[in-house]
Structures are given as structure tokens and as C-alpha cells.
Enzyme design. Structure first.
Site, PDB file in Angstrom:
ATOM      1  CB  ILE A 128      54.333  33.837  31.624  1.00  0.00           C
ATOM      2  CG1 ILE A 128      54.814  34.114  32.576  1.00  0.00           C
ATOM      3  CG2 ILE A 128      55.016  32.647  30.887  1.00  0.00           C
ATOM      4  CD1 ILE A 128      53.365  33.032  33.695  1.00  0.00           C
ATOM      5  CG  ASP A 137      40.636  45.376  26.588  1.00  0.00           C
ATOM      6  OD1 ASP A 137      40.008  43.793  26.350  1.00  0.00           O
ATOM      7  OD2 ASP A 137      40.218  45.792  27.262  1.00  0.00           O
ATOM      8  CB  ILE A 156      43.802  42.178  36.237  1.00  0.00           C
ATOM      9  CG1 ILE A 156      44.049  42.889  34.355  1.00  0.00           C
ATOM     10  CG2 ILE A 156      45.195  43.130  37.114  1.00  0.00           C
ATOM     11  CD1 ILE A 156      43.106  44.056  34.217  1.00  0.00           C
ATOM     12  CB  SER A 204      46.532  30.359  37.414  1.00  0.00           C
ATOM     13  OG  SER A 204      46.920  30.577  38.781  1.00  0.00           O
ATOM     14  CE1 TYR A 232      45.304  35.878  37.702  1.00  0.00           C
ATOM     15  CE2 TYR A 232      46.004  34.445  39.636  1.00  0.00           C
ATOM     16  CZ  TYR A 232      45.524  34.976  37.711  1.00  0.00           C
ATOM     17  OH  TYR A 232      46.879  34.307  37.055  1.00  0.00           O
ATOM     18  NE  ARG A 260      50.924  30.413  47.071  1.00  0.00           N
ATOM     19  CZ  ARG A 260      51.005  30.607  48.473  1.00  0.00           C
ATOM     20  NH1 ARG A 260      50.696  29.820  49.280  1.00  0.00           N
ATOM     21  NH2 ARG A 260      50.118  31.321  48.852  1.00  0.00           N
ATOM     22  CG  ASP A 275      48.559  33.854  51.351  1.00  0.00           C
ATOM     23  OD1 ASP A 275      48.957  33.683  50.009  1.00  0.00           O
ATOM     24  OD2 ASP A 275      49.802  34.146  51.899  1.00  0.00           O
TER      25      ASP A 275
HETATM   26  N1  LIG Z   1      53.123  34.774  37.113  1.00  0.00           N
HETATM   27  C1  LIG Z   1      52.262  33.586  36.932  1.00  0.00           C
HETATM   28  O1  LIG Z   1      53.020  32.964  38.877  1.00  0.00           O
HETATM   29  C2  LIG Z   1      51.638  32.582  37.205  1.00  0.00           C
HETATM   30  C3  LIG Z   1      51.659  31.450  37.407  1.00  0.00           C
HETATM   31  C4  LIG Z   1      50.038  30.503  36.814  1.00  0.00           C
HETATM   32  C5  LIG Z   1      49.933  31.427  35.880  1.00  0.00           C
HETATM   33  N2  LIG Z   1      50.006  32.522  34.627  1.00  0.00           N
HETATM   34  C6  LIG Z   1      49.424  32.956  34.409  1.00  0.00           C
HETATM   35  O2  LIG Z   1      49.877  33.254  33.151  1.00  0.00           O
HETATM   36  C7  LIG Z   1      49.605  33.932  32.062  1.00  0.00           C
HETATM   37  C8  LIG Z   1      50.517  34.970  31.799  1.00  0.00           C
HETATM   38  O3  LIG Z   1      50.819  36.314  33.699  1.00  0.00           O
HETATM   39  P1  LIG Z   1      52.404  36.729  33.894  1.00  0.00           P
HETATM   40  O4  LIG Z   1      52.533  36.655  35.427  1.00  0.00           O
HETATM   41  O5  LIG Z   1      53.327  36.837  32.954  1.00  0.00           O
HETATM   42  O6  LIG Z   1      51.562  38.572  34.181  1.00  0.00           O
HETATM   43  P2  LIG Z   1      51.503  39.264  33.332  1.00  0.00           P
HETATM   44  O7  LIG Z   1      50.655  40.638  34.302  1.00  0.00           O
HETATM   45  O8  LIG Z   1      53.179  39.847  33.654  1.00  0.00           O
HETATM   46  O9  LIG Z   1      51.116  39.582  31.762  1.00  0.00           O
HETATM   47  C9  LIG Z   1      49.933  39.599  31.297  1.00  0.00           C
HETATM   48  C10 LIG Z   1      49.808  40.635  30.406  1.00  0.00           C
HETATM   49  O10 LIG Z   1      48.367  40.779  29.910  1.00  0.00           O
HETATM   50  C11 LIG Z   1      48.293  42.013  29.951  1.00  0.00           C
HETATM   51  N3  LIG Z   1      46.542  42.197  29.777  1.00  0.00           N
HETATM   52  C12 LIG Z   1      46.403  42.549  31.356  1.00  0.00           C
HETATM   53  N4  LIG Z   1      44.377  42.730  30.463  1.00  0.00           N
HETATM   54  C13 LIG Z   1      44.687  42.556  29.071  1.00  0.00           C
HETATM   55  C14 LIG Z   1      43.527  42.704  28.246  1.00  0.00           C
HETATM   56  N5  LIG Z   1      42.613  42.709  28.353  1.00  0.00           N
HETATM   57  N6  LIG Z   1      43.860  42.735  27.161  1.00  0.00           N
HETATM   58  C15 LIG Z   1      45.328  42.772  26.872  1.00  0.00           C
HETATM   59  N7  LIG Z   1      46.336  42.285  27.536  1.00  0.00           N
HETATM   60  C16 LIG Z   1      46.044  42.292  28.698  1.00  0.00           C
HETATM   61  C17 LIG Z   1      49.103  42.734  30.380  1.00  0.00           C
HETATM   62  O11 LIG Z   1      49.219  44.258  30.312  1.00  0.00           O
HETATM   63  C18 LIG Z   1      50.148  41.461  30.666  1.00  0.00           C
HETATM   64  O12 LIG Z   1      51.382  42.740  29.717  1.00  0.00           O
HETATM   65  C19 LIG Z   1      47.955  34.812  32.775  1.00  0.00           C
HETATM   66  O13 LIG Z   1      47.581  33.898  32.408  1.00  0.00           O
HETATM   67  C20 LIG Z   1      47.966  33.982  34.203  1.00  0.00           C
HETATM   68  O14 LIG Z   1      47.135  33.626  35.015  1.00  0.00           O
HETATM   69  C21 LIG Z   1      51.112  33.045  36.059  1.00  0.00           C
END
Ligand SMILES: NC(=O)c1ccc[n+]([C@@H]2O[C@H](COP(=O)([O-])OP(=O)(O)OC[C@H]3O[C@@H](n4cnc5c(N)ncnc54)[C@H](O)[C@@H]3O)[C@@H](O)[C@H]2O)c1
Length: 322
Positions: free
Chosen positions: A18, A63, A88, A128, A152, A220, A282
Site C-alpha cells: 500500500i 528502521d 510486518i 487495520s 499482529y 473478508r 482466523d
Molecule cells: N494489506 C492489507 O490488507 C491491510 C489491511 C489493513 C491494514 N493494513 C495496514 O496497511 C499498512 C501497509 O500494509 P501493506 O499491506 O502495504 O504491508 P507491506 O508488508 O506490504 O508493507 C509494509 C512495509 O513496512 C516495511 N517495514 C516493516 N518493518 C519496518 C520497520 N521497522 N521500519 C521501516 N519499514 C518497515 C516493510 O518492509 C514493508 O515494505 C500496514 O500498517 C497494515 O497494517 C493493510
């Protein structure tokens, strides 16, 4: 209405699924610069190929948990706004529950300390739907209790509590956006942290059976990544969102059986599925109430599920990933 043009924006996790779409959208919106901080735990350079064509895109491989790291980047780049996207993926909870939890809390903690010090002005924090756990009523509005079923999700819910309480007590410029299940191009397709859509399509392509956990009737609320990114930008612009949690979903729930059927149809697969035991962690049902997003952000999803699935699978095929 807040104007994002000419603002300097930091995106944590900007090389992820995202986050990278958000970086692209910001760069199209006339911002000053987009600064991505990603430790590449799951982020990919390929996700940033569009962003890197822009002179005002700056990447730090670092980080976001560390106060000193973010403080020095914020000072150097004169950051105005932070979109917190780093995390993560949920499945990491099954291998390393402590870190799956802590990463969400630590990054939120660092960002709050820096906001309190005045290192930047506005935080758009990403929560989330997993924070809710299984639906106790449906559709789930923002007052639905949080009852996370994985570390998570517990980390997301804990970070939300911290961010929300700071916003209230210290009157900080913070909005919390709570997306439901995202899908679209660039979702990780590799290994145990792969998204279900690319993972299933890949199995079929490799001659393996698609996997369904439990009876497949768990649901979902799927939202196309472009819609979520639009919602995130609106959350910054519409200042009425400050201090609030806002769901971003489609308002419809789809069962895993229906999802797999659509993928099988796209891939021309008519074979059997591998049935595995349901995972106790789940979530059984997730469906967003999006009234608040409509009222405050003027948000409605624009991409239907059928359209989005086709766009997604077309992208994986064009990029030879399935
Ligand atoms: N994908 C989904 O369905 C979904 C749904 C609801 C909420 N979200 C939220 O949206 C956000 C993005 O999710 P996503 O699906 O793109 O996840 P993703 O895993 O693709 O992206 C997360 C990014 O964070 C980076 N990262 C992890 N730990 C880090 C750290 N300590 N420092 C810097 N970078 C770090 C990872 O390398 C990765 O590029 C998150 O907060 C997630 O909880 C995602």
C-alpha cells in the site's frame, strides 16, 4: 480543508504494497517531497520504480522503530506530514509473535514522541480491520469492540489505543484510518507472507491445488488498493477526521470460497481444492460499515471486486509473477 501541495511527506513502509501506491499518488499530488523510510523487511525496490522517476522522491533504507533515525530524517528533510504504513504482515505472527506485535507498537511510539516534540505536524496513522477480530455485529462500525485474534492484530489495536489517546489528551493533529482487506498490484506474492490472491494464482500456475482453510465460508471485506490510497489522502485533507478512527472498506463481505472461485475462473482452473483445517486465529467475518468515511471524507470505493480482481491478476500476469 488541509492542502497537501508543497508539503514534505514521510511514508514509513513506503516500499511495501500500500505504501508504494501511496508514494506514487503523493508524487502526483504536487507535494514538496516524498520521503520513504523502509527497512525492506518485505518492501521491494521494484515497487518504487515509478516513484524513483521523480526528483522529489527520497529513499532511506532504515528502521522506523528508532527515534534517532526518524528524528534525523525529519530534521534534514523538513517533514510536515507522516503516513505510517510500516508493519510486518499478519502471518509473521505465527513465526515470531513478539516482534509481529512490537513492530506496530514501537513505530507508533516513536512517531508520537516526535509529533509531541514538534518534529513534524500531522500524523495519518494506519490501523487495520484485524484490530476488531471476528464481527460481533455486521457491518462493523468504528465503535465495534476490538478483540484481536493474532499478535499482529493485537499490535495494531495497541498502537491504535496509544495513538488515539495521545490525539485526545494532547490535542495532536492525528487521524487514524482503519483499512479492511486490501488487494491489488504489488501485494507480496512470495513465501509464507504472500497475499492470498497472488499465492493462489501462483499455485494454480505451478500445477498445485488452491488451498482453502476450514469451510471457506469465512468472509473478508476486500478493498482495492487505489481506493485505500484515495481514502488516506482524503484523511489528510479533511481536517474533520482529526482525532477519529475511520474505516475504509467496501461495505460488502466476500467469502473465501467466492474469492477462490473467481481466481480459478480467471486462471481457467476446474480442478480440486486442497482443504486444510481451519486456523483457530482466523477471523470468521469482517465487513465494514463505511458511513463515517462517507460523511467525513466523502469516500466511496470506486473499483468493484470483480473489476479489481481482474486488474490485479492482469498485473501479476503482465509482470510474469503468475
Ligand atoms: N494489506 C492489507 O490488507 C491491510 C489491511 C489493513 C491494514 N493494513 C495496514 O496497511 C499498512 C501497509 O500494509 P501493506 O499491506 O502495504 O504491508 P507491506 O508488508 O506490504 O508493507 C509494509 C512495509 O513496512 C516495511 N517495514 C516493516 N518493518 C519496518 C520497520 N521497522 N521500519 C521501516 N519499514 C518497515 C516493510 O518492509 C514493508 O515494505 C500496514 O500498517 C497494515 O497494517 C493493510
Amino acid at each position: 480543508m488541509a492542502d497537501i501541495r508543497n508539503k514534505n511527506v514521510l511514508v514509513t513502509g513506503g516500499a511495501g504494497f500500500i505504501g508504494s501506491h501511496l508514494c506514487d499518488a503523493l508524487l502526483q499530488s504536487g507535494v514538496g517531497k516524498v520521503v520513504c523510510v523502509d527497512n525492506f523487511f518485505l518492501g521491494k525496490m521494484e515497487n518504487l520504480s515509478e516513484a524513483q522517476k521523480h526528483e522529489n522522491f527520497i529513499l532511506y533504507r532504515d528502521d522506523a522503530r528508532h527515534f534517532g533515525v526518524l528524528q534525523s530524517i525529519m530534521e534534514r528533510e523538513c517533514i510536515d506530514i507522516v503516513f505510517n504504513m510500516a508493519t510486518i504482515a499478519l502471518n509473521y505472527s505465527f513465526f515470531n509473535p513478539f516482534d509481529a506485535y512490537m513492530v506496530n507498537v514501537s513505530i507508533a511510539n516513536t512517531l508520537l514522541e516526535l509529533l509531541k516534540m514538534g518534529a513534524y505536524k500531522t500524523l495519518i496513522h494506519t490501523s487495520s480491520s484485524e484490530a476488531y477480530g471476528t464481527a460481533q455485529y455486521s457491518p462493523m462500525d468504528e465503535n465495534h469492540p476490538t478483540d484481536p485474534t493474532t499478535p499482529y492484530a493485537a499490535g495494531k489495536a495497541a498502537a491504535d489505543l496509544m495513538v488515539h489517546s495521545f490525539a485526545k489528551v494532547l490535542d495532536m493533529d492525528i487521524s487514524i484510518v482503519r483499512p479492511f482487506n486490501n488487494y491489488g498490484p504489488r501485494q507480496n506474492a512470495e513465501g509464507p507472507l504472500a497475499g492470498i490472491i497472488p499465492a493462489t494464482a501462483k499455485r494454480i500456475k505451478n500445477g498445485e491445488k488452491p488451498i482453502i482453510n476450514g469451510d471457506g465460508e469465512q468472509t473478508r471485506d476486500f478493498i482495492f488498493v487505489g481506493d485505500t490510497v484515495r481514502g488516506l489522502l482524503l484523511a489528510y485533507e479533511k481536517e474533520e477526521s482529526r482525532g477519529k478512527i475511520i474505516n475504509l472498506g467496501s461495505g460488502k463481505d466476500i467469502s473465501m470460497n467466492s474469492l477462490l472461485n473467481l481466481i480459478c475462473e480467471y486462471m481457467g482452473y476446474r480442478g480440486e481444492w486442497e482443504h486444510r483445517e481451519g486456523r483457530t486465529s482466523d477471523v470468521r467475518k469482517l465487513c465494514a460499515e463505511i458511513k463515517r468515511a462517507r460523511e467525513i471524507l466523502g469516500f466511496d470505493p470506486q473499483i468493484s471486486f470483480e473489476e479489481g480482481i481482474k486488474m490485479t491478476l492482469d498485473w501479476y500476469q503482465e509482470n510474469c509473477l503468475i
